[in-house]
Design a protein around this motif. Structure first.
Motif, mmCIF file in Angstrom:
data_model
loop_
_atom_site.group_PDB
_atom_site.id
_atom_site.type_symbol
_atom_site.label_atom_id
_atom_site.label_comp_id
_atom_site.label_asym_id
_atom_site.label_seq_id
_atom_site.Cartn_x
_atom_site.Cartn_y
_atom_site.Cartn_z
ATOM 1 N N UNK A 292 38.516 44.259 25.932
ATOM 2 C CA UNK A 292 39.659 43.365 25.261
ATOM 3 C C UNK A 292 41.089 43.826 25.625
ATOM 4 N N UNK A 293 41.164 45.166 25.696
ATOM 5 C CA UNK A 293 42.472 45.811 26.013
ATOM 6 C C UNK A 293 42.912 45.608 27.415
ATOM 7 N N UNK A 294 41.849 45.091 28.304
ATOM 8 C CA UNK A 294 41.943 45.020 29.725
ATOM 9 C C UNK A 294 41.405 43.581 30.098
ATOM 10 N N UNK A 295 41.658 42.531 29.069
ATOM 11 C CA UNK A 295 41.051 41.331 29.257
ATOM 12 C C UNK A 295 41.152 40.643 30.539
ATOM 13 N N UNK A 296 42.407 40.643 31.233
ATOM 14 C CA UNK A 296 42.797 40.018 32.228
ATOM 15 C C UNK A 296 41.596 40.447 33.465
ATOM 16 N N UNK A 297 41.459 41.914 33.285
ATOM 17 C CA UNK A 297 40.270 42.350 34.349
ATOM 18 C C UNK A 297 39.126 42.037 33.911
ATOM 19 N N UNK A 298 38.703 42.504 32.745
ATOM 20 C CA UNK A 298 37.165 42.415 32.525
ATOM 21 C C UNK A 298 36.569 40.937 32.139
ATOM 22 N N UNK A 299 37.442 40.312 31.135
ATOM 23 C CA UNK A 299 36.898 39.091 30.683
ATOM 24 C C UNK A 299 37.106 37.932 31.774
ATOM 25 N N UNK A 300 38.405 37.957 32.373
ATOM 26 C CA UNK A 300 38.982 36.871 33.272
ATOM 27 C C UNK A 300 38.881 37.286 34.785
ATOM 28 N N UNK B 9 36.729 45.073 39.861
ATOM 29 C CA UNK B 9 37.492 43.788 39.130
ATOM 30 C C UNK B 9 38.792 43.735 39.817
ATOM 31 N N UNK B 10 39.205 42.657 39.697
ATOM 32 C CA UNK B 10 40.669 42.351 40.228
ATOM 33 C C UNK B 10 41.508 41.175 39.437
ATOM 34 N N UNK B 11 42.833 41.397 39.082
ATOM 35 C CA UNK B 11 43.647 40.228 38.213
ATOM 36 C C UNK B 11 45.007 40.593 38.668
ATOM 37 N N UNK B 12 45.277 39.824 39.675
ATOM 38 C CA UNK B 12 46.707 40.026 40.017
ATOM 39 C C UNK B 12 46.654 41.280 40.898
ATOM 40 N N UNK B 13 47.640 42.024 40.508
ATOM 41 C CA UNK B 13 47.828 43.587 41.018
ATOM 42 C C UNK B 13 47.209 44.410 40.259
ATOM 43 N N UNK B 14 46.330 44.125 39.353
ATOM 44 C CA UNK B 14 45.566 45.023 38.597
ATOM 45 C C UNK B 14 44.144 45.073 39.281
ATOM 46 N N UNK C 160 30.809 55.194 35.172
ATOM 47 C CA UNK C 160 32.215 55.375 35.026
ATOM 48 C C UNK C 160 32.998 54.122 35.367
ATOM 49 N N UNK C 161 34.075 53.830 34.741
ATOM 50 C CA UNK C 161 34.966 52.665 35.012
ATOM 51 C C UNK C 161 36.423 53.517 35.099
ATOM 52 N N UNK C 162 37.142 53.342 36.089
ATOM 53 C CA UNK C 162 38.425 53.681 36.370
ATOM 54 C C UNK C 162 39.283 52.540 36.541
ATOM 55 N N UNK C 163 40.477 52.731 36.192
ATOM 56 C CA UNK C 163 41.644 51.624 36.329
ATOM 57 C C UNK C 163 42.567 52.282 37.357
ATOM 58 N N UNK C 164 42.617 51.310 38.375
ATOM 59 C CA UNK C 164 43.245 51.862 39.593
ATOM 60 C C UNK C 164 44.640 51.244 39.489
ATOM 61 N N UNK C 165 45.744 52.186 39.910
ATOM 62 C CA UNK C 165 47.018 51.965 40.126
ATOM 63 C C UNK C 165 47.765 52.432 41.336
ATOM 64 N N UNK C 166 48.012 51.059 42.317
ATOM 65 C CA UNK C 166 48.689 51.484 43.591
ATOM 66 C C UNK C 166 50.027 51.678 43.384
#
Length: 567
Positions: free
Chosen positions: A486-494, A512-517, A561-567
């Protein structure tokens, strides 16, 4: 295309199968007061919607999927006052409640069917599907065609009083309703849907949602299994000629009047056909259950003819389930268990005491990062597993398993019976139906009386009481995973879904991608360590892991593992 966000897309759904959930009065059967007593436990997990499997009045030949009165509650589960209280208690906690909508068939004890079978001239005769017998060359009476029931044998039952057969795609006690009759449809909408919407129910899971429209010529089905008298007949009742017309009518006349969710059990479907049911523009249902994942390795016509699968087969099935709606106005579901399926750790993980929890956490990780509305089945959050292989056929109570076993022995005798029992022990519906294990007391705390079905032998090791306050438990891992979702719902739900290592038989890597995330998930589906080389650029933050001691270049057994990637 960007998805429109709404509450039923964001929701985490928890399915309760009442007979085996929580018994409040010691009669050995779960009930609605028992459910109410655990609502804080469910809410604490991070659940937004409870899906309650059938609690309507029923003879219980198919555990409530044989309904004798849509507007009454099965007495062993409680009263209508209890049901009203459940709706209120869910709403008071900010949760919603959806029910099961079973409208392909009723029980033969439903008043509609009693009238229908009373005579050929009865006004409700045409509310069900009646046909004259066929006669073979020797003059022996035969069913109208060779359609096989999903629960073994013919899909037709002879009724001596009127010298005709009625259609039952499931049990003999579950006659199929005749959706061709407009009067029947209106009665269904009023009794099964509107009645409950007016009580405040927030939607329905729609049982066998592709089956109401039959090919009206009722032809013989092709011979698939030469040794059987009756054949799979899905060709003539799944996605039939008027099915979308019926769903559109149901939406227009009833569902559209309320802010509710609908999820249809459709099963196997091409992407093109699936979109006809759940494209928003079609105005039929919000979403649907596909069976690609839960039936991976099975023959579509017969789950107990099991051939097995490799990890790439599971990846393909996951992709179909979670990504089929991408780029459209449709919506997907993601699930690994329900009342008709075995336990996911036994099916896709490792149920040994060494790896059960860790592989359960891996499966929780995979499930909660998938695009779509997520569904969790009672006990899944605790890591409940299939019953032991040592249990013999007498412990299995589900009509599907019992009938299949009897028919198999009739046709084959003792030949390969051990293989059949292996497959039953892997795939039977019964595994999801053992009582929920609440604590380590007798019967796993499910009931103070003798449970209607034997509790799994491992209740002292696997139960809610031992997990709720343990930060390393599977229950609390599911809670964390749902929070991350839910915290990163744009990525994981949508978010958009991509598999990186499709042919790898050991690891499963999802981006998983959502825009630039972007998020990067990697899972080791083996009980041995494997090399890990991160193929992403940018700053990586580990946001969900089932291993405390993460090693940079190695994935441990069943590690995720699940990583959040920031470019």
């Amino acid at each position: 295309m960007t998805y429109t966000q709404t509450w039923w897309k964001d929701a985490s759904v928890y399915q309760i199968w009442p007979a085996s959930y929580k018994d409040s009065n010691g009669d050995g059967v779960g009930d609605i007061p028992g459910i109410i007593s655990t609502l804080d436990y469910v809410k604490n997990l991070g659940i937004d919607v409870i899906w309650l499997s059938p609690a309507y009045d029923s003879p219980q030949d198919d555990m409530g999927y044989d309904i004798s009165d849509y507007e009454s509650v099965y007495p062993k589960y409680g009263t209508m006052e209890d049901m009203d209280q459940l709706i209120k208690e869910c709403h008071d906690r900010g949760m919603k409640l959806i029910l099961d909508l079973v409208i392909n068939h009723t029980s033969d004890q439903h008043q509609w069917f009693k009238e229908s079978r009373s005579s050929k001239d009865d006004p409700k005769r045409d509310w069900y599907i009646w046909k004259k017998p066929r006669y073979d060359a020797e003059g022996n009476r035969q069913p109208p065609n060779n359609w096989g029931s999903y629960f073994s044998g013919s899909a037709w039952k002879y009724d001596e009083a009127t010298d005709e057969y009625y259609l039952h795609l499931f049990a003999e006690s579950q006659p199929d309703l005749n959706w061709e009759n407009e009067e029947t449809r209106k009665a269904i909408y009023k009794s099964a849907l509107s009645f409950w919407f007016e009580k405040g129910v927030d939607g329905f899971r729609i049982d066998t949602a592709g089956m109401y429209s039959k090919v009206q010529s009722f032809p013989d089905a092709p011979i698939v299994y030469a040794e059987l008298d009756y054949q799979p007949c899905k060709l003539y009742h799944q996605g039939g000629p008027r099915i979308h017309e019926f769903h559109k009518e149901m939406f227009a006349q009833v569902t559209s009047k309320y802010d509710v969710m609908t999820v249809g059990e459709v099963g196997h479907s091409s992407r093109e056909d699936a979109l006809k049911y759940v494209s928003a523009a079609e105005k039929e249902m919000n979403m649907m259950f596909l069976f690609d994942v839960v039936e991976v390795g099975c023959q579509v016509e017969d789950r107990f003819r099991y051939k097995g699968y490799k990890l790439p087969d599971l990846k393909k099935a996951i992709q179909t389930m979670s990504a089929f709606a991408e780029g459209t106005d449709a919506w997907a579901t993601c699930y690994l268990e329900n009342h008709d399926q075995p336990r996911c750790i036994s099916r896709f993980g490792d149920s040994s005491s060494k790896w059960r929890v860790k592989s359960g956490k891996l499966l929780a990780t995979m499930l909660t990062i998938l695009t779509g509305t997520v569904f969790i089945y009672q006990g899944q959050e605790l890591g409940m597993v299939n019953v032991p292989r040592s249990w013999d056929i007498s412990e299995y109570l589900d009509i599907n398993t019992v009938n299949y076993y009897k028919e198999y022995v009739r046709v084959n005798g003792e030949k390969d019976l051990d293989t059949l029992m292996d497959n039953i022990n892997l795939l039977a519906r019964d595994h999801a139906r053992t009582p929920v294990q609440w604590d380590s007391s007798a019967n796993g705390g499910f009931s103070t009386g003798k449970p209607w079905m034997r509790t799994n032998d491992n209740f002292e090791e696997i139960n809610a009481a031992s997990q709720v306050n343990d930060p390393d438990s599977l229950y609390n891992f599911y809670k964390k995973a749902l929070q991350v979702r839910k915290e990163y719902k744009d990525l994981f739900i949508y978010g958009k879904f991509e598999i990186l290592d499709f042919d790898n038989e050991k690891t499963f890597t999802i981006v998983k991608t959502a825009g630039s995330h972007k998020a990067y998930a990697v899972m080791n589906f083996t009980n041995e360590a494997v090399p890990f080389e991160a193929d992403f650029e940018g700053k990586a933050t580990l946001i969900l892991a089932n291993e405390n001691d993460v090693k940079e270049s190695t994935l441990g057994p069943w590690e995720s593992r699940v990583y959040l990637i920031e470019n």
